[in-house]
Scaffold this active site. Structure first.
Site, PDB file in Angstrom:
ATOM      1  N   PRO A 113       0.850  -1.189   0.000  1.00  7.27           N
ATOM      2  CA  PRO A 113       0.000   0.000   0.000  1.00  7.27           C
ATOM      3  C   PRO A 113       0.884   1.236   0.000  1.00  7.27           C
ATOM      4  CG  PRO A 113       0.015  -1.022   2.170  1.00  7.27           C
ATOM      5  CD  PRO A 113       0.816  -1.916   1.265  1.00  7.27           C
ATOM      6  N   GLY A 115       2.403   4.540   1.119  1.00 14.86           N
ATOM      7  CA  GLY A 115       2.536   5.100   2.466  1.00 14.86           C
ATOM      8  C   GLY A 115       2.585   4.040   3.542  1.00 14.86           C
ATOM      9  N   LEU A 118       7.582   2.430   3.926  1.00 20.20           N
ATOM     10  CA  LEU A 118       8.714   1.670   3.373  1.00 20.20           C
ATOM     11  C   LEU A 118       9.331   2.390   2.171  1.00 20.20           C
ATOM     12  CD1 LEU A 118       7.051  -1.844   3.641  1.00 20.20           C
ATOM     13  CD2 LEU A 118       9.072  -1.127   4.889  1.00 20.20           C
ATOM     14  N   GLY A 119       9.083   3.672   2.066  1.00 17.61           N
ATOM     15  CA  GLY A 119       9.694   4.450   0.986  1.00 17.61           C
ATOM     16  C   GLY A 119       9.040   4.223  -0.369  1.00 17.61           C
ATOM     17  N   ALA A 122       9.186   7.377  -2.437  1.00 18.00           N
ATOM     18  CA  ALA A 122      10.547   7.605  -2.947  1.00 18.00           C
ATOM     19  C   ALA A 122      10.832   6.668  -4.113  1.00 18.00           C
ATOM     20  CB  ALA A 122      11.568   7.396  -1.836  1.00 18.00           C
ATOM     21  N   ASP A 169      15.504   8.613   1.762  1.00 17.34           N
ATOM     22  CA  ASP A 169      14.784   7.551   1.038  1.00 17.34           C
ATOM     23  C   ASP A 169      15.249   7.445  -0.419  1.00 17.34           C
ATOM     24  OD1 ASP A 169      13.463   7.509   3.400  1.00 17.34           O
ATOM     25  OD2 ASP A 169      11.451   7.521   2.551  1.00 17.34           O
TER      26      ASP A 169
HETATM   27  O1  PMV Z   1       7.990   6.644   6.470  1.00 13.96           O
HETATM   28  P1  PMV Z   1       8.809   7.068   5.313  1.00 13.96           P
HETATM   29  O2  PMV Z   1       9.382   5.944   4.525  1.00 13.96           O
HETATM   30  O3  PMV Z   1       8.112   8.102   4.460  1.00 13.96           O
HETATM   31  O4  PMV Z   1      10.136   7.810   5.915  1.00 13.96           O
HETATM   32  C1  PMV Z   1      10.115   9.132   6.359  1.00 13.96           C
HETATM   33  C2  PMV Z   1      11.381   9.485   7.067  1.00 13.96           C
HETATM   34  C3  PMV Z   1      11.420  10.883   7.677  1.00 13.96           C
HETATM   35  O5  PMV Z   1      12.712  11.044   8.277  1.00 13.96           O
HETATM   36  C4  PMV Z   1      10.371  11.062   8.767  1.00 13.96           C
HETATM   37  C5  PMV Z   1      11.210  11.979   6.639  1.00 13.96           C
HETATM   38  C6  PMV Z   1      12.360  12.164   5.686  1.00 13.96           C
HETATM   39  O6  PMV Z   1      12.155  12.883   4.683  1.00 13.96           O
HETATM   40  O7  PMV Z   1      13.481  11.680   5.924  1.00 13.96           O
END
Ligand code: PMV
Length: 343
Positions: A113, A115, A118-119, A122, A169
């Site tokens: 899914p 969000g 797990l990136g 990105a 990420d």
């Molecule tokens: O949960 P994720 O994979 O979107 O990781 C976010 C990590 C943060 O440090 C909270 C934000 C960032 O841009 O590094």
């Protein structure tokens, strides 16, 4: 028409999430769970985005009972979450390469899914930039200049869509393996562990977007500037110690550092009730350490196991608590490209 297919591993944050947004170092790693972004140019200026198993939801169906034709009502939130990274990534790439806006078909394949923490966003950003660079400029992705260009433009895409984002990420997914992120450069230094870790990687539904969670930490920081700065400094220290512990395969120490980092994330207010429960239960089941991984609000978590059998047991425990476990090890590589030239 030439098509290009980018296979992207997703990632976890081992140490230092949130602090990395304030220019502190962090450690992240790719994991053996993959997404695919495939693209080709179209002759008109349309952007066609197709989702394959990507958990994009429709909200409903409107059926005209006279003509028997139907219209789908999309779930705007999940559709715009996916498409904003693609549209923005293409714009940023076209501007950088000074090519005019063109037509593309982009296919996204994912079993995760959006969000999950797990990136995934990105991975879509890196995949979109890589497709655009490959179709318009060069597909020699072994060239360090091109690789860095992809990481930088994907990071810019995340910043533009989310308002704020660290390079963690996008750089980790581009270069792969365990990476010590220095956002002030930006650079992603490889850390090679002497032996591989037995690590349980899972997620629970994430209730807020990364942008919401980054904003909530910022609000807290504006209220308690001094204390929050201290927490960020402690996180930095945890990351430095973790870097050495990984390089020396000191898993007992790594576990302790994970627990300390999780405690800091609790203080920042980003750990969900389910995660508090899962982390405590995994530690009670013998995990050397466990923590929320990534932005929080649910999403990804990790736990360090003693060995393979112990990891399998921890997986069962996490799943009994409602989590989905996606991997029991880390991955050594970043994205890879498959280019098909058609005459
Ligand atoms: O949960 P994720 O994979 O979107 O990781 C976010 C990590 C943060 O440090 C909270 C934000 C960032 O841009 O590094």
């Amino acid at each position: 028409m030439n098509t290009v297919s980018i296979r992207l591993p997703v990632k976890i944050t081992l140490f230092g999430e949130h602090a990395v947004v304030y220019n502190k170092p962090a450690i992240a790693s790719t994991i053996p769970v993959f997404m695919n972004v495939t693209g080709r140019r179209l002759n008109d200026e349309k952007l066609v985005v197709k989702f394959h198993n990507a958990n994009v939801l429709i909200k409903g169906i409107v059926l005209d009972r006279l003509s028997n034709s139907y219209t789908l009502v999309p779930d705007d939130v999940s559709v715009s979450r996916f498409t904003s990274y693609i549209v923005t990534g293409l714009e940023i790439c076209e501007d950088e390469l000074k090519v005019s806006r063109g037509g593309y078909e982009i296919n996204i394949e994912s079993t995760l899914p959006m969000g999950a923490g797990l990136g995934t966003s990105a991975a879509i950003s890196v995949g979109t930039i890589a497709v655009c660079i490959s179709l318009n400029y060069s597909h020699n992705f072994e060239d360090p200049y091109i690789k860095r260009m992809i990481a930088l433009l994907a990071w810019k895409t995340e910043r533009r869509v989310q308002g704020a984002a660290s390079p963690m990420d996008t750089f980790t997914i581009t270069y792969g393996g365990i990476r010590y992120i220095k956002p002030w450069i930006p650079e992603a230094e490889i850390i090679v562990p002497p032996r591989h870790f037995n690590i349980v990687i899972g997620y629970t539904p994430k209730r807020y977007t990364t942008a919401d969670l980054v904003r909530s930490v910022k609000n807290l920081k504006s209220k308690e500037e001094y204390l929050l700065n201290m927490l960020l400094d402690i996180t930095e220290r945890v990351v430095e110690e973790a870097k050495n512990a990984i390089a020396n395969n000191d898993i007992e120490k790594l576990g302790i550092l994970m627990n300390i980092n999780h405690g800091i994330l609790e203080s920042l207010g980003v750990v969900s009730l389910e995660h508090s429960n899962i982390v405590k239960t995994l530690i009670a089941a013998g995990a050397l350490g466990a923590k929320t991984s990534g932005a929080g609000g649910g999403g990804a978590f990790i736990a360090l196991a003693r060995d393979r059998e112990h990891a399998a047991l921890l997986k069962n425990v996490a799943e009994a608590l409602g989590a989905k476990v996606v991997a029991l090890e880390l991955y050594e590589m970043g994205f890879t490209i498959n280019y098909n030239k058609m005459e």
